[in-house]
Enzyme design. Structure first.
Site, PDB file in Angstrom:
ATOM      1  N   ASN A   1       0.810  -1.222   0.000  1.00 49.13           N
ATOM      2  CA  ASN A   1       0.000   0.000   0.000  1.00 49.13           C
ATOM      3  C   ASN A   1       0.844   1.274   0.000  1.00 49.13           C
ATOM      4  OD1 ASN A   1      -2.470  -1.407   0.065  1.00 49.13           O
ATOM      5  ND2 ASN A   1      -2.237  -1.735   2.256  1.00 49.13           N
ATOM      6  N   CYS A   2       2.154   1.137   0.064  1.00 45.40           N
ATOM      7  CA  CYS A   2       3.067   2.278   0.148  1.00 45.40           C
ATOM      8  C   CYS A   2       3.698   2.540  -1.220  1.00 45.40           C
ATOM      9  CB  CYS A   2       4.152   1.992   1.184  1.00 45.40           C
ATOM     10  SG  CYS A   2       5.484   3.207   1.218  1.00 45.40           S
ATOM     11  N   GLY A   3       3.529   3.742  -1.727  1.00 47.88           N
ATOM     12  CA  GLY A   3       4.088   4.099  -3.022  1.00 47.88           C
ATOM     13  C   GLY A   3       5.604   3.995  -3.069  1.00 47.88           C
TER      14      GLY A   3
END
Length: 114
Positions: free
Chosen positions: A10-12
């Site tokens: 979920n972390c870019g």
């Protein structure tokens, strides 16, 4: 070369770091989704130390209740205990290769150990 990434999909920044690893010829990627497979206290302590950080510097405040719990004001051992109990408190991503460990924020930091 083997590269292990402690990843949050979920972390870019974590996704961008993973993409660099996957696009680099000769790199075999081991992906650990640390929210599903949490760190041991010893491993998170080792990664943080090998990256040249303190537990406080590796503490994730955004999107957690770490600030409300007073974690930034605690000593390193207490922060490591909290990180081992709740991996969301660990900022991301960390990558480890035979050349060392980097906290890859920004993602291009990973190139130092490839």
């Amino acid at each position: 070369m083997k590269a292990t990434i402690w990843h949050n999909p979920n972390c870019g920044t974590s996704r961008k770091t993973l993409a660099i690893l996957q696009e680099t010829p000769g790199v075999e990627v081991e992906l650990i989704e640390y929210l599903k497979t949490p760190y041991t206290r010893a491993k998170v302590a080792q990664l943080i130390a090998d990256a040249g950080l303190t537990p406080r510097e590796a503490l994730r405040l955004m999107g957690t209740d770490a600030q409300e719990r007073g974690l930034p004001d605690m000593d390193g051992d207490a922060i490591l205990d909290a990180m081992a109990a709740n991996p969301a408190y660990v900022n991301r991503p960390f990558v480890e290769t035979e050349k060392g460990v980097r906290f890859c924020r920004p993602q291009d930091m990973v190139r130092d150990i490839l």
